[in-house]
Design a protein around this motif. Structure first.
Motif, PDB file in Angstrom:
ATOM      1  N   ASN A 114      11.860  75.717  17.652  1.00 50.45           N
ATOM      2  CA  ASN A 114      12.331  76.102  16.317  1.00 50.45           C
ATOM      3  C   ASN A 114      11.755  77.440  15.843  1.00 50.45           C
ATOM      4  O   ASN A 114      10.709  77.895  16.307  1.00 50.45           O
ATOM      5  CB  ASN A 114      12.056  74.990  15.307  1.00 50.45           C
ATOM      6  CG  ASN A 114      10.593  74.840  14.969  1.00 50.45           C
ATOM      7  OD1 ASN A 114      10.014  75.652  14.239  1.00 50.45           O
ATOM      8  ND2 ASN A 114       9.953  73.796  15.500  1.00 50.45           N
ATOM      9  N   HIS A 115      12.460  78.043  14.918  1.00 51.51           N
ATOM     10  CA  HIS A 115      12.160  79.389  14.425  1.00 51.51           C
ATOM     11  C   HIS A 115      10.806  79.461  13.731  1.00 51.51           C
ATOM     12  O   HIS A 115      10.112  80.487  13.816  1.00 51.51           O
ATOM     13  CB  HIS A 115      13.281  79.823  13.469  1.00 51.51           C
ATOM     14  CG  HIS A 115      13.281  81.272  13.140  1.00 51.51           C
ATOM     15  ND1 HIS A 115      12.593  81.804  12.073  1.00 51.51           N
ATOM     16  CD2 HIS A 115      13.879  82.329  13.757  1.00 51.51           C
ATOM     17  CE1 HIS A 115      12.774  83.109  12.021  1.00 51.51           C
ATOM     18  NE2 HIS A 115      13.551  83.459  13.036  1.00 51.51           N
ATOM     19  N   THR A 118       8.230  79.810  16.481  1.00 52.35           N
ATOM     20  CA  THR A 118       8.379  80.943  17.393  1.00 52.35           C
ATOM     21  C   THR A 118       8.447  82.320  16.735  1.00 52.35           C
ATOM     22  O   THR A 118       8.208  83.325  17.412  1.00 52.35           O
ATOM     23  CB  THR A 118       9.628  80.759  18.267  1.00 52.35           C
ATOM     24  OG1 THR A 118      10.788  80.584  17.428  1.00 52.35           O
ATOM     25  CG2 THR A 118       9.475  79.544  19.163  1.00 52.35           C
ATOM     26  N   GLU A 119       8.746  82.396  15.456  1.00 50.40           N
ATOM     27  CA  GLU A 119       8.850  83.723  14.820  1.00 50.40           C
ATOM     28  C   GLU A 119       7.556  84.528  14.960  1.00 50.40           C
ATOM     29  O   GLU A 119       7.597  85.701  15.378  1.00 50.40           O
ATOM     30  CB  GLU A 119       9.258  83.600  13.354  1.00 50.40           C
ATOM     31  CG  GLU A 119       9.442  84.957  12.676  1.00 50.40           C
ATOM     32  CD  GLU A 119       9.847  84.845  11.222  1.00 50.40           C
ATOM     33  OE1 GLU A 119      10.510  85.775  10.718  1.00 50.40           O
ATOM     34  OE2 GLU A 119       9.505  83.820  10.584  1.00 50.40           O
ATOM     35  N   ALA A 132      16.501  81.274  17.942  1.00 52.74           N
ATOM     36  CA  ALA A 132      15.749  80.016  17.968  1.00 52.74           C
ATOM     37  C   ALA A 132      16.440  79.003  17.064  1.00 52.74           C
ATOM     38  O   ALA A 132      17.269  79.360  16.224  1.00 52.74           O
ATOM     39  CB  ALA A 132      14.312  80.246  17.500  1.00 52.74           C
ATOM     40  N   MET A 134      17.194  76.921  14.051  1.00 49.55           N
ATOM     41  CA  MET A 134      16.928  77.256  12.657  1.00 49.55           C
ATOM     42  C   MET A 134      16.770  76.009  11.781  1.00 49.55           C
ATOM     43  O   MET A 134      17.641  75.138  11.777  1.00 49.55           O
ATOM     44  CB  MET A 134      18.062  78.115  12.097  1.00 49.55           C
ATOM     45  CG  MET A 134      18.171  79.483  12.738  1.00 49.55           C
ATOM     46  SD  MET A 134      16.669  80.499  12.537  1.00 49.55           S
ATOM     47  CE  MET A 134      16.640  80.687  10.759  1.00 49.55           C
TER      48      MET A 134
END
Length: 223
Positions: A114-115, A118-119, A132, A134
């Protein structure tokens, strides 16, 4: 022009950031250790076997995130990066990314994770573009615990990569070369449609398939 796509976990990182996030939550006492760890480990085993229901898993992961206020999430995210992710970043992965960036290639990470998780990892790796899973957010920007749209796993990586390119007025066919680096057979759908699939630290199933297809194989990590 060339496009270089990268899976994240066990490809650019020698760990699975999704599973490690769950382990981190257990370690800091943010979740019920026994119940959460069992489910987290079960989902990870399913992912490795290629049998996971991505929506079920993501809503388990995102539901956990939704249980914390945004300020606490940001605090835990920063601690996770410092304690788990930054020590796992390897020079070989950074060098590979830099090689493509220096060549002027369009570079993106395409991950099923998920974002939220990983962001900051993409930023630490110096990659601007991240595709990724969201999390859905309410009108106040708070996560609801549900997935927005479809998972970025398996064939979903094709759907989301094409949608990302479309926003820039591009298609896969606009690139004379498209690389996709991945460690997992779960990524065979996208690997099978690019011009240069590269099995990177491949698991046994992908290694067998890649060898049979004559695909390139590389190892970035020794651990």
């Amino acid at each position: 022009m060339k496009l270089a796509l990268f899976d994240l976990d066990h490809t650019l990182l020698p760990i699975d950031s999704d599973h490690e996030w769950g382990e981190f939550l257990v370690r800091i006492g943010a979740v019920d250790a026994a119940t959460f760890k069992r489910r987290n480990d079960d989902f990870y085993a399913q992912y490795q076997a290629g049998t996971i229901d991505p929506v079920e898993y993501l809503e388990f992961a995102l539901g956990t995130l939704a249980g914390f206020p945004p300020v606490k999430l940001a605090e835990m995210q920063a601690q996770f990066m410092n304690e788990v992710i930054v020590p796992a970043i390897r020079p070989a992965a950074l060098a590979l990314l830099k090689k493509h960036q220096d060549a002027g290639d369009l570079v993106a990470i395409v991950t099923a994770t998920n974002h939220f998780v990983t962001e900051p990892i993409a930023k630490a790796l110096g990659v601007e573009h991240l595709i990724a899973a969201m999390p859905e957010r309410d009108a106040d920007g708070v996560m609801t615990g549900r997935l927005l749209g479809t998972p970025t796993q398996g064939a979903g990586k094709i759907v989301h990569t094409k949608a990302w390119l479309e926003k820039m007025g591009k298609t896969l066919e606009d690139f004379d070369t498209v690389y996709f680096y991945s460690d997992s057979h779960n990524d065979l759908p996208l690997m099978s449609i690019v011009s240069h699939p590269i099995a990177t630290n491949p698991n046994a199933t992908l290694k067998t398939h890649a060898t049979a297809q004559g695909w390139a194989l590389i190892e970035l990590f020794n651990d």
